[in-house]
Design an enzyme around this catalytic site. Structure first.
Site, short mmCIF file in Angstrom:
data_model
loop_
_atom_site.label_atom_id
_atom_site.label_comp_id
_atom_site.label_asym_id
_atom_site.label_seq_id
_atom_site.Cartn_x
_atom_site.Cartn_y
_atom_site.Cartn_z
CD GLU A 161 -25.81 18.61 -17.27
OE1 GLU A 161 -25.00 18.98 -16.40
OE2 GLU A 161 -26.50 17.59 -17.17
CG ASP A 215 -23.79 15.00 -19.35
OD1 ASP A 215 -24.99 14.73 -19.29
OD2 ASP A 215 -23.36 16.14 -19.61
CE LYS A 235 -26.91 18.66 -13.84
NZ LYS A 235 -26.93 17.27 -14.26
CB ALA A 294 -17.21 3.98 -25.30
N GLY A 295 -19.53 6.67 -24.34
CA GLY A 295 -19.70 8.12 -24.37
C GLY A 295 -19.21 8.72 -23.07
CB ALA A 296 -19.93 11.98 -21.49
CE1 TYR A 312 -25.71 49.66 -10.15
CE2 TYR A 312 -26.59 51.89 -10.40
CZ TYR A 312 -26.00 50.76 -10.95
OH TYR A 312 -25.71 50.73 -12.29
#
Lengths: 402, 402
Positions: free
Chosen positions: B148, B174, B106, B207-209, B51
């Site tokens: 995410e 995803d 995650k 047909a999502g992510a 510091y």
């Protein structure tokens, strides 16, 4: 992140091997922080509890009852250390990337001294609206916001607006950390010299974040009179070109009506607090009242060398670790946030700051001397004392949520 | 943070003692992460290096040469796990506070499997402009951005725009984590059944992510034909009311011209990839081509029970840890980011994703069987293999900065 590859850096050929000959660089290599798991993840069973599918039950419970986030996430223990890099140490506006080592250091001190998890967040924006908006968007991820090294006067508005809209503690440490430690040290210096704060006439050099906050907390604590100077001299009502923050200061301070230089105002004063980066002559220090108190807090170069000042006054403190009586924010912020988080305080009140100062002053106790008006940052009694005082005051003030 | 005190919560009387009887809650108590110092701070000397005053020299050096931030801060090892809480697991839009346990999980997996420090950031905004703007402002604090659980189709635009403006890796897990692991598993399933990807006709439900990204990476890898369905049935050119993402899918897929239901399209298909949360009948699975491959990836309930599917097809995989062949993103994202950070990649290219899939498939090697087309998340060879492949491909693609 720098877009420039190391091999084609701005300076052309920074040799990090040679930089590492400086132990400060060697210590910083690779950064100073890491994020770790507090639970084991050894096998599929552990994974099924800490992550899917088990985690879904915890998420659903929090969605149904948001207060459960306090119990089942790390949020209630984690503080964002937020800076825009505009007023870093004495270096000025060096930008968010170059501010990161300070913010990492701050996070490290939060953990070491307060067992508070802290995440350094250096933002690539300096507009007040943008800073406020960004921190509001980040707020669900944190139990508190420590603002750091944001230049005055923007820092005042950023803090005020965030305090208004957020229901978690927001604390600009350059202001309030310094103010708490100065108040604690001044209480002990007054006690040592047989006076109370109400007996003292103080001069504060510097009307930036820390100068303003120190002045405010000393007024709150009942200082006899206090006058503040900036680079143009003493601040008084009617001075041309004052910004709103300094206008308010002019209204609330300087009953003695000083209109000249800092050094002129020091004649007969009991207390000097230097937070300006400027210098003060030995002659001006010698002109102060008997048993005067000098806090020359600019770093790394105090406004007056402490050994020079000590020839003329009763008590000297600096911001440096290599002289007695170090005024160091680390004495305050870890315990302030630890106490606030422990009781889920919705805010940090003025009373909580004064309670922190009282607790800090109290650690010195009977050992009080001119070389010991404030504890060492490494005194293990400090953070628990501050934590307990802040948590108790939060309950008294009605801002504790548990 | 919840403004509501625990004692007056929305549900009125959540008893956390009883919640803790569920081991998933017990594991989550107090959260799953902490921030720690990687250097000692035992005394004033240590403090003076980590510091003030030592840190000021490091800040000054970075201000002069921004590329030094890679060497002397933690930024080059730290990834933000950013969510707005709109598409959390299968739970949907539960908001940023309730999303935190997943983002903490995650971050924990990043550290355990990739030695990547990761900070969960749950944002209180859902507008695309606001999300992009906020992440751009945060970017100086991070070496990479893992998006995410942001709902489609916003997630595509958020990622595309961030990839355009930032010079650090941006990766919507995803989409691409799932795509990498599916590609690896499908390569091995094809090898096991004596075919190449070009021989296969696939149907993707969802047909999502993840459905979009899986389709894109399989097209990139040369799949024979692929058709995608959403809740209204197969996606084809000319279908009414398609959003721009699905319109692009319609152009690039479904050469066979399926216009009915997912189950109808499965007749004679070689591959089914379920990423929809819907169900598929045993009859439809039985109608697939000989040696068919079924990845029923919805969690916790696969589109078809794996034991039912296994009666009719050659290879079955799920997203679950209690059946063979678990398609789990943790096989990809830790190594992908570790590799990208190691070489300071400016972005993650399509080639780097395919390289990750190839490396992951390669770990299985000669042990390939219908119950072993993809390694276990706890196979210690996985992350190093993915890391090395991603780093090498970054150099080939010219995006590595060291």
């Amino acid at each position: 992140m720098a877009a420039t590859p190391a091999s084609a850096s701005v300076s052309g050929s920074t040799n990090t091997d040679s930089l590492d000959l400086d132990p400060a660089f060697a210590v910083h290599r690779g950064g100073k922080l890491e994020v770790r798991s507090t639970i084991p993840v050894r096998d599929a069973h552990d994974l099924s509890l800490a992550y899917t599918p088990g985690v879904a039950r915890v998420c659903t419970a929090i969605a149904d009852d948001p207060s459960l986030a306090d119990d089942y996430t790390w949020v209630s223990n984690v503080v964002a250390v937020v800076s825009d890099g505009t007023a870093v140490l004495g270096l000025g506006d060096i930008g968010p990337a170059a501010a990161m080592p300070v913010m990492e250091g701050k996070a490290l001190l939060f953990k070491e001294f307060g067992d508070v998890d802290a995440v350094p967040i250096c933002l690539d924006c300096t507009d007040v609206d943008a800073l406020v908006e960004t921190v509001v968007r980040l707020a669900p991820s944190f139990g508190g916001i420590n603002l750091e090294d944001i230049s005055a006067p923007r820092c005042f508005e950023v803090e005020d607006r965030l305090r208004d809209v957020l229901d978690i503690p927001v604390f600009h440490d350059d202001q309030h950390g310094t103010a708490i430690v100065v108040l604690a040290a001044l209480q002990n210096a007054a006690r040592l010299t047989g006076r109370s704060l109400g007996d003292l006439r103080a001069v504060v050099a510097g009307a930036g974040a820390s100068g303003v906050a120190v002045t405010r907390i000393l007024l709150e604590a009942g200082i006899g009179d206090i006058a503040v100077s900036d680079s143009k001299g003493m601040i008084y009502q009617g001075r041309e070109g004052l910004n709103p923050v300094k206008e308010a200061l002019a209204r609330d301070t300087n009953r003695a009506g000083h209109t000249g230089s800092t050094e002129e105002a020091l004649a007969g004063a009991d207390v000097f607090v230097g937070l300006s980066g400027s210098t003060v002559s030995e002659q001006a220090i010698a002109s102060m009242a008997p048993d005067a108190i000098v806090f020359a807090l600019s770093n790394p170069t105090p406004e007056v060398h402490p050994e020079i000042a000590a020839k003329h006054v009763a008590v000297v403190a600096t911001g440096r670790s290599d002289f007695p009586n170090q005024i160091n924010n680390v004495l305050a912020f870890p315990g302030v946030f630890r106490g606030a988080l422990d009781v889920r305080a919705a805010t940090i009140t003025e009373n909580m700051k004064v309670a922190a100062a009282n607790a800090l002053a109290g650690v010195v106790g009977d050992e009080l001397s001119s070389d010991y008006i404030i504890p060492s940052p490494f005194d293990a009694r400090v953070a628990p004392a501050v934590t307990a005082a802040v948590a108790a005051q939060a309950a008294v003030d009605g801002v504790a949520r548990r």
